[in-house]
Design a protein around this motif. Structure first.
Motif, mmCIF file in Angstrom:
data_model
loop_
_atom_site.group_PDB
_atom_site.id
_atom_site.type_symbol
_atom_site.label_atom_id
_atom_site.label_comp_id
_atom_site.label_asym_id
_atom_site.label_seq_id
_atom_site.Cartn_x
_atom_site.Cartn_y
_atom_site.Cartn_z
ATOM 1 N N TRP A 1 12.041 3.056 -34.807
ATOM 2 C CA TRP A 1 12.205 2.348 -33.438
ATOM 3 C C TRP A 1 11.476 1.018 -33.671
ATOM 4 O O TRP A 1 11.949 0.113 -33.186
ATOM 5 N N THR B 1 15.624 -4.885 -30.779
ATOM 6 C CA THR B 1 16.279 -3.699 -30.016
ATOM 7 C C THR B 1 15.603 -3.183 -29.137
ATOM 8 O O THR B 1 14.724 -2.293 -29.137
ATOM 9 N N HIS C 1 14.765 -6.748 -34.914
ATOM 10 C CA HIS C 1 15.915 -7.237 -34.246
ATOM 11 C C HIS C 1 15.755 -7.290 -32.647
ATOM 12 O O HIS C 1 16.726 -7.740 -31.792
ATOM 13 N N ASP D 1 13.307 -1.381 -35.859
ATOM 14 C CA ASP D 1 14.388 -2.010 -35.012
ATOM 15 C C ASP D 1 13.911 -2.942 -33.955
ATOM 16 O O ASP D 1 14.531 -4.003 -34.069
ATOM 17 N N TYR D 2 12.784 -2.712 -33.126
ATOM 18 C CA TYR D 2 12.388 -3.559 -32.559
ATOM 19 C C TYR D 2 11.817 -4.743 -32.874
ATOM 20 O O TYR D 2 12.134 -5.954 -32.503
ATOM 21 N N SER E 1 16.220 -0.543 -26.911
ATOM 22 C CA SER E 1 16.148 0.982 -27.121
ATOM 23 C C SER E 1 15.131 1.448 -27.930
ATOM 24 O O SER E 1 14.310 2.532 -27.636
#
Lengths: 158, 235
Positions: free
Chosen positions: B199, B208, B206, B202-203, B210
Motif C-alpha cells: 500500500w 493511489t 502512483h 502504491d501510494y 486506496s
C-alpha cells in the motif's frame, strides 16, 4: 604401437552399486560398494602410468560409470619426467632457466614421440634421474641428443 | 468498534486464539498441504539425484524439485521455500543400497516432516520481510508523499527534513523493519504486514489513495492496543 587410448580401452569400470551415507539427517552421499582398481598386467611403463592416472565417474545422463580420458594427464607426467631427466643430466647450475628447459616446457610433444621416448628411457631411469650406472651411458647421451634434435627441428619449422 | 476499523479475522478466532494471539501466516497453510512422509522409490531417487561428480541427495534438492514441479508452490519466494525445507529431514534404513545395475534399492528412504507449524518466534522474524524487500525498488514519484508516510510511521524526522530520496527510502524500510520485528503495531498476520508495504509503495509511486487509506486504517487501529489480523480494505 600401443597408445594411451588402447591401454585405457582394456581397463574396466566399477559396478554401479552404491551404499548411502546419511549426514546431519539432510544429505545423503552415495559411495561405491566396490571400487574398481585397475592392475598392471605387463612391463609396459605407459600402462603403469595409465593405471596410476585412472579415474572414473558416474554419468547420470548415460546412467553408466564412465572412464575419464586421462590422455592429457598421462602426457603431462611424461613431459614432467623428461624435464626432470634433462635437469638432472644437464650439469647446469640452474637448468630450469635454460633455453632447452623452456623449450621442453612449451613443446607440444605428440603422443607417439612422447610415449616412444618414455618407453625407451624407462629401463634406465627413476622418476627424476638416470640410475647411477646409466648416468654416463650411451643411453643418457642419446637422450640429450634426441632433445637437441627435437629443439633444432622445431626451430627450423617455425 | 466502527465497521470501518473492523478486524473480521480476529473476531472469527475462537476465544483461545484471541487470548494467545498466534501469528497467522500462509506459510502454515503451505506446510500443512505438504505430505508428512514422502517415500522415495528407485525411480524417484534417480530423478532427484545430484550431478555427475557428486552422487548425492539432499532434503534441499528433493523439496525444491518437488515444489518447483507443483503449481501451488512454484511462486513461493526463496526465503519461504527455505523455511519450509527446514521442516523436513531424511529418514533412511541402515545399510541402504542403491543398485543401478539392477535398477533396484535395498532398504527404505523417505523425507519426513518434523515441524508441522511454524513457531511464532520464527514467523515474527520474517514478518513483513518480503514487503520491505519490495520497497527497495520503489520509484519515489513525489517527496511530499513519501514524507507523509514517514511522518505517519514516526521516528523519521531526519529523513523527512532531508532532500535525499535514497535516505528517505532507506529510513522507511528500516523503520518498517523495526515496527515488524519489535511487534510495535501488534500485526499478527504476515500477509497483512506485506500488504502494508505494498500500500505504501502504491501510494508513494502512483498516488493511489486506496493505498494511503488502508495504511492509515492500520495506523488508527494500532492505538486500540489490540492485535491486528485484518482490515476492511479499500480497493
Amino acid at each position: 604401437m600401443r597408445t594411451i587410448a588402447d591401454i585405457q580401452d582394456t581397463l574396466g569400470t566399477s559396478k554401479m552399486v552404491f551404499k548411502a551415507n546419511l549426514r546431519d539427517n539432510d544429505t545423503i552421499r552415495f559411495e561405491l560398494v566396490d571400487t574398481y582398481k585397475p592392475i598392471v598386467t605387463s612391463d609396459d611403463p605407459i600402462e603403469k602410468l595409465v593405471v596410476v592416472h585412472y579415474s572414473e565417474y558416474f554419468d547420470r545422463d548415460r546412467m553408466a560409470m564412465v572412464k575419464k580420458d586421462t590422455t592429457s594427464s598421462v602426457m603431462d607426467s611424461i613431459r614432467e619426467r623428461i624435464r626432470s631427466l634433462y635437469s638432472a643430466q644437464s650439469k647446469l647450475k640452474n637448468p630450469s632457466a635454460s633455453k632447452m628447459y623452456k623449450f621442453l616446457y612449451r613443446y607440444p610433444f605428440n603422443e607417439a614421440t612422447a610415449i616412444s621416448l618414455y618407453r625407451y628411457l624407462a629401463p634406465f631411469t627413476t622418476n627424476d634421474s638416470f640410475l647411477p650406472e646409466y648416468k654416463e651411458s650411451v643411453h643418457a647421451k642419446n637422450f640429450m641428443l634426441i632433445l637437441e634434435k627435437l629443439k633444432e627441428t622445431h626451430e627450423k619449422q617455425r | 468498534m466502527s465497521s470501518v476499523f473492523k478486524d473480521e479475522k480476529y473476531e472469527s478466532l475462537d476465544w483461545l486464539s484471541q487470548a494467545t494471539q498466534p501469528i497467522e501466516s500462509p506459510m502454515n497453510l503451505v506446510l500443512a498441504m505438504l505430505p508428512e512422509r514422502i517415500e522415495l522409490d528407485y525411480e524417484k531417487i534417480i530423478h532427484y539425484i545430484g550431478d555427475n561428480y557428486r552422487l548425492s541427495l539432499s532434503v534441499d534438492s528433493i523439496m525444491r524439485s518437488m515444489m518447483y514441479e507443483q503449481k501451488e508452490y512454484k511462486d513461493l519466494d526463496y526465503e519461504s521455500r527455505h523455511s519450509i525445507i527446514k521442516c523436513f529431514e531424511i529418514e533412511m534404513s541402515d545399510n541402504f543400497i542403491l543398485d543401478i545395475e539392477n535398477k533396484r534399492i535395498d532398504g527404505t528412504l523417505a523425507v519426513v516432516k518434523t515441524v508441522f507449524t511454524f513457531q511464532d518466534e520464527e514467523l515474527q522474524k520474517g514478518m513483513g520481510s518480503k514487503g520491505v524487500q519490495e520497497l527497495r525498488y520503489m520509484r519515489v514519484g513525489s517527496h511530499s508523499r513519501i514524507n507523509e508516510i514517514l511522518e505517519l510511521l514516526g521516528d523519521c524526522d531526519k529523513a523527512t527534513k532531508g532532500r535525499s530520496v535514497r535516505d528517505k527510502v532507506k529510513t522507511l524500510r528500516m523503520r518498517l523493519n523495526k515496527i515488524f520485528q519489535n511487534n510495535e503495531w501488534m500485526i499478527r498476520d504476515t500477509a497483512l504486514a506485506d500488504k502494508i508495504c505494498m500500500w505504501i509503495k502504491d501510494y508513494v509511486e502512483h498516488g493511489t489513495l486506496s493505498g494511503l487509506t488502508n495504511f492509515c486504517k492500520v495506523k488508527v487501529m494500532t492505538h486500540s492496543g489490540a492485535p491486528i489480523y485484518s482490515i476492511v480494505e479499500e480497493v
